[in-house]
Design a protein around this motif. Structure first.
Motif, PDB file in Angstrom:
ATOM      1  N   ASN A   6     -43.222   7.517   3.966  1.00 12.72           N
ATOM      2  CA  ASN A   6     -42.226   8.567   4.203  1.00 12.72           C
ATOM      3  C   ASN A   6     -42.530   9.848   3.438  1.00 12.72           C
ATOM      4  O   ASN A   6     -42.417  10.952   3.987  1.00 12.72           O
ATOM      5  CB  ASN A   6     -40.833   8.067   3.832  1.00 12.72           C
ATOM      6  N   THR A   7     -42.920   9.716   2.175  1.00 15.02           N
ATOM      7  CA  THR A   7     -43.251  10.899   1.380  1.00 15.02           C
ATOM      8  C   THR A   7     -44.438  11.632   1.987  1.00 15.02           C
ATOM      9  O   THR A   7     -44.488  12.859   1.988  1.00 15.02           O
ATOM     10  CB  THR A   7     -43.563  10.501  -0.075  1.00 15.02           C
ATOM     11  N   GLY A   8     -45.389  10.899   2.540  1.00 17.98           N
ATOM     12  CA  GLY A   8     -46.521  11.515   3.208  1.00 17.98           C
ATOM     13  C   GLY A   8     -46.073  12.358   4.393  1.00 17.98           C
ATOM     14  O   GLY A   8     -46.514  13.496   4.567  1.00 17.98           O
ATOM     15  N   ALA A  37     -45.466  -0.683   2.825  1.00 15.46           N
ATOM     16  CA  ALA A  37     -44.140  -0.357   3.348  1.00 15.46           C
ATOM     17  C   ALA A  37     -43.970   1.163   3.379  1.00 15.46           C
ATOM     18  O   ALA A  37     -44.517   1.867   2.518  1.00 15.46           O
ATOM     19  CB  ALA A  37     -43.055  -0.982   2.477  1.00 15.46           C
ATOM     20  N   ILE A  38     -43.227   1.656   4.344  1.00 15.87           N
ATOM     21  CA  ILE A  38     -43.087   3.106   4.516  1.00 15.87           C
ATOM     22  C   ILE A  38     -42.311   3.787   3.396  1.00 15.87           C
ATOM     23  O   ILE A  38     -42.429   4.989   3.210  1.00 15.87           O
ATOM     24  CB  ILE A  38     -42.460   3.469   5.880  1.00 15.87           C
ATOM     25  N   ASP A  39     -41.536   3.035   2.624  1.00 15.46           N
ATOM     26  CA  ASP A  39     -40.744   3.651   1.555  1.00 15.46           C
ATOM     27  C   ASP A  39     -41.454   3.661   0.199  1.00 15.46           C
ATOM     28  O   ASP A  39     -40.883   4.117  -0.798  1.00 15.46           O
ATOM     29  CB  ASP A  39     -39.382   2.968   1.433  1.00 15.46           C
ATOM     30  N   GLN A  40     -42.691   3.212   0.134  1.00 11.72           N
ATOM     31  CA  GLN A  40     -43.426   3.230  -1.131  1.00 11.72           C
ATOM     32  C   GLN A  40     -43.809   4.662  -1.495  1.00 11.72           C
ATOM     33  O   GLN A  40     -44.166   5.463  -0.622  1.00 11.72           O
ATOM     34  CB  GLN A  40     -44.664   2.348  -1.042  1.00 11.72           C
ATOM     35  N   THR A  41     -43.734   4.983  -2.774  1.00  9.33           N
ATOM     36  CA  THR A  41     -44.060   6.331  -3.253  1.00  9.33           C
ATOM     37  C   THR A  41     -45.235   6.340  -4.222  1.00  9.33           C
ATOM     38  O   THR A  41     -45.651   7.400  -4.678  1.00  9.33           O
ATOM     39  CB  THR A  41     -42.837   6.972  -3.940  1.00  9.33           C
ATOM     40  N   ALA A  42     -45.763   5.165  -4.529  1.00 10.74           N
ATOM     41  CA  ALA A  42     -46.895   5.037  -5.460  1.00 10.74           C
ATOM     42  C   ALA A  42     -47.574   3.699  -5.203  1.00 10.74           C
ATOM     43  O   ALA A  42     -47.012   2.832  -4.538  1.00 10.74           O
ATOM     44  CB  ALA A  42     -46.396   5.104  -6.902  1.00 10.74           C
ATOM     45  N   LEU A  43     -48.774   3.553  -5.739  1.00 11.26           N
ATOM     46  CA  LEU A  43     -49.404   2.241  -5.694  1.00 11.26           C
ATOM     47  C   LEU A  43     -48.580   1.294  -6.549  1.00 11.26           C
ATOM     48  O   LEU A  43     -47.909   1.704  -7.490  1.00 11.26           O
ATOM     49  CB  LEU A  43     -50.838   2.327  -6.216  1.00 11.26           C
ATOM     50  N   MET A  98     -50.541   7.999   1.938  1.00 14.72           N
ATOM     51  CA  MET A  98     -50.645   6.689   2.574  1.00 14.72           C
ATOM     52  C   MET A  98     -51.136   5.658   1.576  1.00 14.72           C
ATOM     53  O   MET A  98     -51.720   6.000   0.551  1.00 14.72           O
ATOM     54  CB  MET A  98     -51.553   6.745   3.791  1.00 14.72           C
ATOM     55  N   ARG A  99     -50.875   4.389   1.907  1.00 15.16           N
ATOM     56  CA  ARG A  99     -51.289   3.267   1.067  1.00 15.16           C
ATOM     57  C   ARG A  99     -51.868   2.178   1.953  1.00 15.16           C
ATOM     58  O   ARG A  99     -51.371   1.937   3.054  1.00 15.16           O
ATOM     59  CB  ARG A  99     -50.094   2.704   0.294  1.00 15.16           C
ATOM     60  N   HIS A 100     -52.916   1.535   1.455  1.00 14.75           N
ATOM     61  CA  HIS A 100     -53.507   0.400   2.153  1.00 14.75           C
ATOM     62  C   HIS A 100     -53.627  -0.767   1.192  1.00 14.75           C
ATOM     63  O   HIS A 100     -54.086  -0.614   0.062  1.00 14.75           O
ATOM     64  CB  HIS A 100     -54.892   0.760   2.698  1.00 14.75           C
ATOM     65  N   LYS A 101     -53.206  -1.945   1.644  1.00 11.85           N
ATOM     66  CA  LYS A 101     -53.368  -3.193   0.896  1.00 11.85           C
ATOM     67  C   LYS A 101     -54.513  -3.944   1.559  1.00 11.85           C
ATOM     68  O   LYS A 101     -54.454  -4.261   2.747  1.00 11.85           O
ATOM     69  CB  LYS A 101     -52.065  -3.982   0.953  1.00 11.85           C
ATOM     70  N   TYR A 102     -55.608  -4.143   0.805  1.00 14.79           N
ATOM     71  CA  TYR A 102     -56.758  -4.866   1.346  1.00 14.79           C
ATOM     72  C   TYR A 102     -56.377  -6.296   1.710  1.00 14.79           C
ATOM     73  O   TYR A 102     -55.517  -6.896   1.065  1.00 14.79           O
ATOM     74  CB  TYR A 102     -57.910  -4.883   0.344  1.00 14.79           C
ATOM     75  N   SER A 103     -57.034  -6.853   2.708  1.00 12.83           N
ATOM     76  CA  SER A 103     -56.747  -8.221   3.141  1.00 12.83           C
ATOM     77  C   SER A 103     -57.256  -9.257   2.144  1.00 12.83           C
ATOM     78  O   SER A 103     -56.780 -10.383   2.117  1.00 12.83           O
ATOM     79  CB  SER A 103     -57.354  -8.489   4.523  1.00 12.83           C
ATOM     80  N   SER A 104     -58.231  -8.865   1.323  1.00 13.61           N
ATOM     81  CA  SER A 104     -58.713  -9.758   0.273  1.00 13.61           C
ATOM     82  C   SER A 104     -59.040  -8.929  -0.969  1.00 13.61           C
ATOM     83  O   SER A 104     -59.316  -7.741  -0.880  1.00 13.61           O
ATOM     84  CB  SER A 104     -59.951 -10.536   0.728  1.00 13.61           C
TER      85      SER A 104
END
Length: 126
Positions: A6-8, A37-43, A98-104
């Motif tokens: 959302n912040t993005g 999640a779309i509401d995250q503002t930091a890692l 944006m944020r990405h969580k790696y699958s591994s």
């Protein structure tokens, strides 16, 4: 696939009309395992040491609607755990695009390198 938060979205709109002048030019790595999640503002758990701290990326324009970021990180200690990556508009704090969580989990030892390359694609709704 990364999640545009959302912040993005807020700061994309502000950049377009001059409400902000801080482009998103920094890549940050983290060890957090929380899902995107779309509401995250930091890692969730941003790394700040051992060669893996947030850094300026090489940014580019690839084509209509495509922006790119790239950064090579080199670990300076053994046992570095990487699970997430984000794009920010400041060297510290700032706003996350944006944020990405790696699958591994990515594990790096001293002198090992990780190159992060991100392509943001925006298009017209059908």
């Amino acid at each position: 696939m990364a999640t545009l938060v959302n912040t993005g979205l807020e700061y994309i709109a502000k950049l377009i009309n001059g409400g902000s002048t801080a482009p998103f030019t920094y890549i940050a790595l983290g060890s957090g395992t929380t899902v995107e999640a779309i509401d995250q503002t930091a890692l969730v758990t941003e790394l700040t040491a051992n060669g893996l701290a947030r850094a300026a990326a090489t940014c580019g324009y690839e084509a209509i609607g495509k922006a790119t970021w790239s950064k090579e990180f080199t670990a300076t200690a053994d046992g570095q755990t990487i699970n997430e990556v984000g794009i920010f508009d400041a060297a510290t704090a700032g706003h996350m695009l944006m944020r990405h969580k790696y699958s591994s989990t990515k594990m790096l030892d001293n002198t090992e390198r990780l190159t992060v390359s991100i392509v943001f694609t925006e298009g017209r709704a059908p």
